[in-house]
Enzyme design. Sequence first.
Site, PDB file in Angstrom:
ATOM      1  N   ASP A   8     -98.503 157.273 -45.001  1.00  0.00           N
ATOM      2  CA  ASP A   8     -98.380 155.844 -45.284  1.00  0.00           C
ATOM      3  C   ASP A   8     -98.053 155.148 -43.949  1.00  0.00           C
ATOM      4  OD1 ASP A   8     -97.724 153.378 -46.699  1.00  0.00           O
ATOM      5  OD2 ASP A   8     -95.628 153.918 -46.304  1.00  0.00           O
ATOM      6  N   ASP A  10     -96.488 151.262 -43.442  1.00  0.00           N
ATOM      7  CA  ASP A  10     -95.301 150.396 -43.407  1.00  0.00           C
ATOM      8  C   ASP A  10     -94.097 151.111 -44.015  1.00  0.00           C
ATOM      9  OD1 ASP A  10     -96.493 147.986 -42.276  1.00  0.00           O
ATOM     10  OD2 ASP A  10     -97.691 148.004 -44.100  1.00  0.00           O
ATOM     11  N   GLY A  52    -100.327 141.873 -48.942  1.00  0.00           N
ATOM     12  CA  GLY A  52     -99.853 140.545 -48.573  1.00  0.00           C
ATOM     13  C   GLY A  52    -100.462 139.425 -49.408  1.00  0.00           C
ATOM     14  N   GLU A  54    -101.739 139.665 -52.433  1.00  0.00           N
ATOM     15  CA  GLU A  54    -101.223 139.839 -53.792  1.00  0.00           C
ATOM     16  C   GLU A  54     -99.768 139.362 -53.879  1.00  0.00           C
ATOM     17  OE1 GLU A  54    -102.860 142.010 -51.938  1.00  0.00           O
ATOM     18  OE2 GLU A  54    -104.549 142.756 -53.120  1.00  0.00           O
ATOM     19  N   ARG A  55     -99.000 139.624 -52.821  1.00  0.00           N
ATOM     20  CA  ARG A  55     -97.580 139.232 -52.778  1.00  0.00           C
ATOM     21  C   ARG A  55     -97.459 137.704 -52.772  1.00  0.00           C
ATOM     22  NH1 ARG A  55     -95.633 142.525 -48.327  1.00  0.00           N
ATOM     23  NH2 ARG A  55     -95.981 144.134 -49.896  1.00  0.00           N
ATOM     24  N   THR A 117    -102.872 153.415 -46.691  1.00  0.00           N
ATOM     25  CA  THR A 117    -101.940 152.277 -46.674  1.00  0.00           C
ATOM     26  C   THR A 117    -102.485 151.078 -47.421  1.00  0.00           C
ATOM     27  OG1 THR A 117    -100.785 150.711 -45.235  1.00  0.00           O
ATOM     28  CG2 THR A 117    -102.872 151.535 -44.430  1.00  0.00           C
ATOM     29  N   LEU A 121    -106.405 146.809 -42.281  1.00  0.00           N
ATOM     30  CA  LEU A 121    -106.842 147.789 -41.273  1.00  0.00           C
ATOM     31  C   LEU A 121    -106.424 147.396 -39.849  1.00  0.00           C
ATOM     32  CD1 LEU A 121    -108.469 150.323 -40.489  1.00  0.00           C
ATOM     33  CD2 LEU A 121    -110.517 148.867 -40.439  1.00  0.00           C
ATOM     34  N   ASN A 123    -103.941 145.802 -38.825  1.00  0.00           N
ATOM     35  CA  ASN A 123    -102.506 146.049 -38.608  1.00  0.00           C
ATOM     36  C   ASN A 123    -102.250 147.512 -38.255  1.00  0.00           C
ATOM     37  OD1 ASN A 123    -102.361 143.448 -39.540  1.00  0.00           O
ATOM     38  ND2 ASN A 123    -101.386 143.962 -41.493  1.00  0.00           N
ATOM     39  N   ASP A 178     -92.762 156.253 -48.092  1.00  0.00           N
ATOM     40  CA  ASP A 178     -91.380 155.735 -48.072  1.00  0.00           C
ATOM     41  C   ASP A 178     -91.015 154.958 -49.322  1.00  0.00           C
ATOM     42  OD1 ASP A 178     -93.066 153.452 -47.356  1.00  0.00           O
ATOM     43  OD2 ASP A 178     -91.157 152.433 -47.052  1.00  0.00           O
TER      44      ASP A 178
HETATM   45  C1  XBP Z   1     -96.947 147.955 -47.345  1.00  0.00           C
HETATM   46  C2  XBP Z   1     -97.400 146.714 -47.948  1.00  0.00           C
HETATM   47  C3  XBP Z   1     -98.218 145.769 -47.191  1.00  0.00           C
HETATM   48  C4  XBP Z   1     -97.528 144.943 -46.113  1.00  0.00           C
HETATM   49  C5  XBP Z   1     -98.330 143.710 -45.819  1.00  0.00           C
HETATM   50  O1  XBP Z   1     -98.005 148.855 -47.257  1.00  0.00           O
HETATM   51  O2  XBP Z   1     -97.161 146.480 -49.102  1.00  0.00           O
HETATM   52  O3  XBP Z   1     -98.679 144.887 -48.137  1.00  0.00           O
HETATM   53  O4  XBP Z   1     -96.251 144.495 -46.583  1.00  0.00           O
HETATM   54  O5  XBP Z   1     -99.589 143.991 -45.327  1.00  0.00           O
HETATM   55  P1  XBP Z   1     -97.816 150.484 -47.047  1.00  0.00           P
HETATM   56  P2  XBP Z   1    -100.809 142.949 -45.538  1.00  0.00           P
HETATM   57  O6  XBP Z   1     -96.377 150.861 -47.269  1.00  0.00           O
HETATM   58  O7  XBP Z   1     -98.743 151.057 -48.080  1.00  0.00           O
HETATM   59  O8  XBP Z   1     -98.269 150.768 -45.635  1.00  0.00           O
HETATM   60  O9  XBP Z   1    -100.252 141.558 -45.427  1.00  0.00           O
HETATM   61  O10 XBP Z   1    -101.800 143.275 -44.447  1.00  0.00           O
HETATM   62  O11 XBP Z   1    -101.384 143.184 -46.913  1.00  0.00           O
HETATM   63 MG    MG Z   2     -94.756 152.163 -47.153  1.00  0.00          MG
END
Ligand code: XBP
Ligand code: MG
Length: 245
Positions: A8, A10, A52, A54-55, A117, A121, A123, A178
């Site tokens: 993963d 983030d 992001g 969706e959030r 993830t 991409l 990022n 995580d």
């Molecule tokens: C973590 C996430 C991501 C980032 C935001 O992803 O939920 O949405 O917070 O990224 P992971 P974007 O733990 O699966 O790596 O704004 O590019 O969606």
């Molecule tokens: Mg994560």
Amino acid sequence: MIKALIFDVDGTLAETERDAHRVAFNETFAEYQLDWHWSVELYGELLAVTGGKERMKFYQDNYECSCPKTLDIVALHQMKTARYNNMLSRRPIPLRPGVHRLLEEARHNGVRLAIATTTTLKNVTTLLEHSVAPEAMSWFDVIAAGDMVSAKKPAPDIYLYALKKLNLPADQCLAIEDSKNGIRSALAANIRTLITVSDYTRKEDFSGALLVVDHLGEPEQHFTVLAGNAGEAGYVDLNMLHDFV
Ligand code: XBP
Ligand code: MG
């Protein structure tokens, strides 16, 4: 034998959420003259929604916030992605303990590397180039990210996509995650999963994990086991992972 490790991004490779993604969202809201601000605490709640775009949509629909009738979430997200990438390249975020060591160990022992993830991409490529190594993209056989699948974690889609591209069965791979959404996604794809908890996920439910530790650890900086049995090990290495499967 494990043939591939699927990481993963983030929270797992680096602590990117609180001081990078969150800040990029807030700067974008300000630039767009939106009266939104995601505090450290509120962002923790919003992380229940992966992705992001969706959030932001979830926040718009479920929180009392002022916003114009027509809010272009896609445009907003593009601005956020630009800001986030700028931030990562100007001030690289350090990798979490043990990440670089385990990537190198895998590379030198013929264990393939992949990414699965929710994030965009671009990022991933910026984080790899600036925080791992300029050529780190080439270390990974597969980078499965963001909108490459329609259903984000906790759906299994991104892990199924990574398995397909690796051309490996789930039982020859191991996921490193995580978050609860992350482990649910990997387990739904039948991939065994090790958890390194992150700032925001420490208290989540990791039922089904092979092992839950505070980080991957280093020879000089041992991990703390939060659930499961690591035997005598103080850090995660291939020997330990092979013993698990
Ligand atoms: C973590 C996430 C991501 C980032 C935001 O992803 O939920 O949405 O917070 O990224 P992971 P974007 O733990 O699966 O790596 O704004 O590019 O969606
Ligand atoms: Mg994560």
